[in-house]
Write a protein that holds these residues in place. Structure first.
Motif, PDB file in Angstrom:
ATOM      1  N   MET A 180       2.538   0.735  17.617  1.00  0.00           N
ATOM      2  CA  MET A 180       3.424  -0.380  17.943  1.00  0.00           C
ATOM      3  C   MET A 180       2.730  -1.711  17.670  1.00  0.00           C
ATOM      4  O   MET A 180       3.310  -2.615  17.058  1.00  0.00           O
ATOM      5  CB  MET A 180       3.875  -0.311  19.397  1.00  0.00           C
ATOM      6  N   MET A 181       1.485  -1.841  18.082  1.00  0.00           N
ATOM      7  CA  MET A 181       0.759  -3.092  17.874  1.00  0.00           C
ATOM      8  C   MET A 181       0.545  -3.351  16.385  1.00  0.00           C
ATOM      9  O   MET A 181       0.668  -4.484  15.922  1.00  0.00           O
ATOM     10  CB  MET A 181      -0.578  -3.078  18.615  1.00  0.00           C
ATOM     11  N   GLU A 182       0.263  -2.299  15.633  1.00  0.00           N
ATOM     12  CA  GLU A 182       0.123  -2.448  14.176  1.00  0.00           C
ATOM     13  C   GLU A 182       1.441  -2.881  13.555  1.00  0.00           C
ATOM     14  O   GLU A 182       1.463  -3.725  12.653  1.00  0.00           O
ATOM     15  CB  GLU A 182      -0.357  -1.137  13.550  1.00  0.00           C
ATOM     16  N   GLY A 183       2.545  -2.315  14.016  1.00  0.00           N
ATOM     17  CA  GLY A 183       3.865  -2.689  13.500  1.00  0.00           C
ATOM     18  C   GLY A 183       4.208  -4.141  13.788  1.00  0.00           C
ATOM     19  O   GLY A 183       4.694  -4.860  12.908  1.00  0.00           O
ATOM     20  N   TYR A 184       3.936  -4.585  15.007  1.00  0.00           N
ATOM     21  CA  TYR A 184       4.172  -5.980  15.363  1.00  0.00           C
ATOM     22  C   TYR A 184       3.252  -6.902  14.556  1.00  0.00           C
ATOM     23  O   TYR A 184       3.673  -7.967  14.097  1.00  0.00           O
ATOM     24  CB  TYR A 184       3.968  -6.205  16.863  1.00  0.00           C
ATOM     25  N   ALA A 185       1.999  -6.501  14.392  1.00  0.00           N
ATOM     26  CA  ALA A 185       1.055  -7.328  13.638  1.00  0.00           C
ATOM     27  C   ALA A 185       1.498  -7.481  12.182  1.00  0.00           C
ATOM     28  O   ALA A 185       1.422  -8.573  11.610  1.00  0.00           O
ATOM     29  CB  ALA A 185      -0.353  -6.723  13.698  1.00  0.00           C
ATOM     30  N   GLN A 186       1.998  -6.393  11.594  1.00  0.00           N
ATOM     31  CA  GLN A 186       2.475  -6.476  10.209  1.00  0.00           C
ATOM     32  C   GLN A 186       3.705  -7.379  10.124  1.00  0.00           C
ATOM     33  O   GLN A 186       3.853  -8.151   9.178  1.00  0.00           O
ATOM     34  CB  GLN A 186       2.788  -5.077   9.660  1.00  0.00           C
TER      35      GLN A 186
ATOM     36  N   LEU B  60      12.214  -4.625  15.811  1.00  0.00           N
ATOM     37  CA  LEU B  60      10.973  -4.097  16.367  1.00  0.00           C
ATOM     38  C   LEU B  60      11.200  -3.365  17.685  1.00  0.00           C
ATOM     39  O   LEU B  60      10.622  -2.305  17.919  1.00  0.00           O
ATOM     40  CB  LEU B  60       9.952  -5.219  16.553  1.00  0.00           C
ATOM     41  N   GLU B  61      12.042  -3.923  18.538  1.00  0.00           N
ATOM     42  CA  GLU B  61      12.265  -3.308  19.841  1.00  0.00           C
ATOM     43  C   GLU B  61      13.089  -2.027  19.761  1.00  0.00           C
ATOM     44  O   GLU B  61      13.014  -1.188  20.654  1.00  0.00           O
ATOM     45  CB  GLU B  61      12.895  -4.307  20.808  1.00  0.00           C
TER      46      GLU B  61
ATOM     47  N   SER C  78       4.718 -14.030  22.096  1.00  0.00           N
ATOM     48  CA  SER C  78       3.405 -13.602  22.595  1.00  0.00           C
ATOM     49  C   SER C  78       3.075 -12.195  22.111  1.00  0.00           C
ATOM     50  O   SER C  78       1.940 -11.906  21.732  1.00  0.00           O
ATOM     51  CB  SER C  78       3.376 -13.633  24.125  1.00  0.00           C
ATOM     52  N   ARG C  79       4.078 -11.336  22.128  1.00  0.00           N
ATOM     53  CA  ARG C  79       3.875  -9.959  21.659  1.00  0.00           C
ATOM     54  C   ARG C  79       3.616  -9.925  20.152  1.00  0.00           C
ATOM     55  O   ARG C  79       2.706  -9.230  19.688  1.00  0.00           O
ATOM     56  CB  ARG C  79       5.113  -9.131  22.010  1.00  0.00           C
ATOM     57  N   LEU C  80       4.414 -10.669  19.396  1.00  0.00           N
ATOM     58  CA  LEU C  80       4.288 -10.664  17.935  1.00  0.00           C
ATOM     59  C   LEU C  80       2.928 -11.186  17.494  1.00  0.00           C
ATOM     60  O   LEU C  80       2.167 -10.501  16.813  1.00  0.00           O
ATOM     61  CB  LEU C  80       5.405 -11.523  17.322  1.00  0.00           C
ATOM     62  N   TRP C  81       2.600 -12.412  17.888  1.00  0.00           N
ATOM     63  CA  TRP C  81       1.361 -13.044  17.418  1.00  0.00           C
ATOM     64  C   TRP C  81       0.137 -12.499  18.149  1.00  0.00           C
ATOM     65  O   TRP C  81      -0.953 -12.437  17.581  1.00  0.00           O
ATOM     66  CB  TRP C  81       1.477 -14.557  17.550  1.00  0.00           C
ATOM     67  N   GLY C  82       0.312 -12.077  19.396  1.00  0.00           N
ATOM     68  CA  GLY C  82      -0.793 -11.463  20.127  1.00  0.00           C
ATOM     69  C   GLY C  82      -1.190 -10.124  19.530  1.00  0.00           C
ATOM     70  O   GLY C  82      -2.369  -9.755  19.521  1.00  0.00           O
ATOM     71  N   SER C  83      -0.215  -9.404  19.011  1.00  0.00           N
ATOM     72  CA  SER C  83      -0.510  -8.140  18.330  1.00  0.00           C
ATOM     73  C   SER C  83      -1.357  -8.396  17.093  1.00  0.00           C
ATOM     74  O   SER C  83      -2.299  -7.652  16.807  1.00  0.00           O
ATOM     75  CB  SER C  83       0.779  -7.420  17.941  1.00  0.00           C
ATOM     76  N   TYR C  84      -1.019  -9.463  16.374  1.00  0.00           N
ATOM     77  CA  TYR C  84      -1.820  -9.797  15.188  1.00  0.00           C
ATOM     78  C   TYR C  84      -3.257 -10.141  15.605  1.00  0.00           C
ATOM     79  O   TYR C  84      -4.213  -9.612  15.040  1.00  0.00           O
ATOM     80  CB  TYR C  84      -1.205 -10.963  14.393  1.00  0.00           C
ATOM     81  N   LEU C  85      -3.413 -11.019  16.589  1.00  0.00           N
ATOM     82  CA  LEU C  85      -4.750 -11.375  17.060  1.00  0.00           C
ATOM     83  C   LEU C  85      -5.506 -10.127  17.513  1.00  0.00           C
ATOM     84  O   LEU C  85      -6.677  -9.941  17.181  1.00  0.00           O
ATOM     85  CB  LEU C  85      -4.649 -12.388  18.206  1.00  0.00           C
TER      86      LEU C  85
ATOM     87  N   SER D 121     -15.516  -3.438  26.770  1.00  0.00           N
ATOM     88  CA  SER D 121     -14.999  -4.783  27.039  1.00  0.00           C
ATOM     89  C   SER D 121     -13.510  -4.800  26.734  1.00  0.00           C
ATOM     90  O   SER D 121     -13.092  -4.299  25.694  1.00  0.00           O
ATOM     91  CB  SER D 121     -15.700  -5.828  26.167  1.00  0.00           C
ATOM     92  N   ARG D 122     -12.737  -5.379  27.626  1.00  0.00           N
ATOM     93  CA  ARG D 122     -11.289  -5.462  27.409  1.00  0.00           C
ATOM     94  C   ARG D 122     -10.907  -6.883  27.025  1.00  0.00           C
ATOM     95  O   ARG D 122     -11.275  -7.833  27.703  1.00  0.00           O
ATOM     96  CB  ARG D 122     -10.545  -5.041  28.666  1.00  0.00           C
ATOM     97  N   LEU D 123     -10.169  -6.974  25.934  1.00  0.00           N
ATOM     98  CA  LEU D 123      -9.653  -8.252  25.451  1.00  0.00           C
ATOM     99  C   LEU D 123      -8.133  -8.220  25.590  1.00  0.00           C
ATOM    100  O   LEU D 123      -7.512  -7.189  25.325  1.00  0.00           O
ATOM    101  CB  LEU D 123     -10.050  -8.466  23.993  1.00  0.00           C
ATOM    102  N   PHE D 124      -7.559  -9.345  25.977  1.00  0.00           N
ATOM    103  CA  PHE D 124      -6.118  -9.430  26.223  1.00  0.00           C
ATOM    104  C   PHE D 124      -5.494 -10.433  25.248  1.00  0.00           C
ATOM    105  O   PHE D 124      -5.163 -11.554  25.631  1.00  0.00           O
ATOM    106  CB  PHE D 124      -5.867  -9.837  27.678  1.00  0.00           C
ATOM    107  N   PRO D 125      -5.320 -10.021  23.978  1.00  0.00           N
ATOM    108  CA  PRO D 125      -4.819 -10.963  22.972  1.00  0.00           C
ATOM    109  C   PRO D 125      -3.399 -11.456  23.213  1.00  0.00           C
ATOM    110  O   PRO D 125      -3.097 -12.608  22.902  1.00  0.00           O
ATOM    111  CB  PRO D 125      -4.932 -10.189  21.662  1.00  0.00           C
ATOM    112  N   LEU D 126      -2.521 -10.632  23.773  1.00  0.00           N
ATOM    113  CA  LEU D 126      -1.162 -11.093  24.033  1.00  0.00           C
ATOM    114  C   LEU D 126      -1.158 -12.167  25.109  1.00  0.00           C
ATOM    115  O   LEU D 126      -0.435 -13.164  25.015  1.00  0.00           O
ATOM    116  CB  LEU D 126      -0.246  -9.941  24.431  1.00  0.00           C
ATOM    117  N   MET D 127      -1.990 -11.992  26.114  1.00  0.00           N
ATOM    118  CA  MET D 127      -2.095 -12.992  27.173  1.00  0.00           C
ATOM    119  C   MET D 127      -2.725 -14.274  26.637  1.00  0.00           C
ATOM    120  O   MET D 127      -2.341 -15.373  27.033  1.00  0.00           O
ATOM    121  CB  MET D 127      -2.904 -12.441  28.351  1.00  0.00           C
TER     122      MET D 127
END
Length: 145
Positions: free
Chosen positions: A19-25, A8-9, A68-75, A107-113
């Motif tokens: 990138m977020m879609e790729g990590y989420a997949q 991924l990196e 955090s990046r992998l699963w936060g991207s999915y969220l 509204s800003r959501l911070f799923p990775l955090m």
């Protein structure tokens, strides 16, 4: 470094959203192969995601940044799709660095955090409560034509 992280990196994504879609997949694939959980970007999949994070949080050798990046991207993708939001880089409140956030009607959501906090703080940061709070505040999902 895990093979998935390295893959991924090293991938040249055209933009943050891709990138977020790729990590989420990749999270979907890992959930199926490593945790026998089906993630389908639905509201119901938040329960399965939370179960995965509970298991990961118990591991002493967790790579917090990557997980955090992998699963936060999915969220984030669940939320972005539900509310027709968009990814942006913005400063986390109280932080010094820009991080990926989902913008939904201002509204800003911070799923990775949120995932990072779930992994490090445990049950007090469960995703079910977070998702319920977000859906209560943002209301009905966006209509898709």
């Amino acid at each position: 470094m895990s093979k998935l992280r390295q893959k991924l990196e090293s991938h040249a994504f055209p933009d943050l959203g891709a990138m977020m879609e790729g990590y989420a997949q990749a999270a979907v694939e890992m959930a199926k192969s490593e945790f026998r959980q089906a993630l389908d970007f639905s509201a119901d999949s938040i329960n399965a995601l939370d179960e995965i994070l509970v298991l990961l949080g118990e591991s002493p050798e967790i790579d917090l940044d990557f997980e955090s990046r992998l699963w936060g991207s999915y969220l984030g993708e669940v939320l972005r799709k539900r509310y027709a939001g968009s990814w942006e880089m913005t400063q986390y409140p109280g932080g010094e660095h820009a991080v990926p956030a989902v913008d939904v009607r201002g509204s800003r959501l911070f799923p990775l955090m949120k995932v990072y906090r779930r992994l490090t703080l445990g049950d007090e940061e469960d995703l079910r409560s977070f998702y319920a709070m977000v859906t209560e505040r943002l209301g009905n999902p966006a209509k898709v034509n």
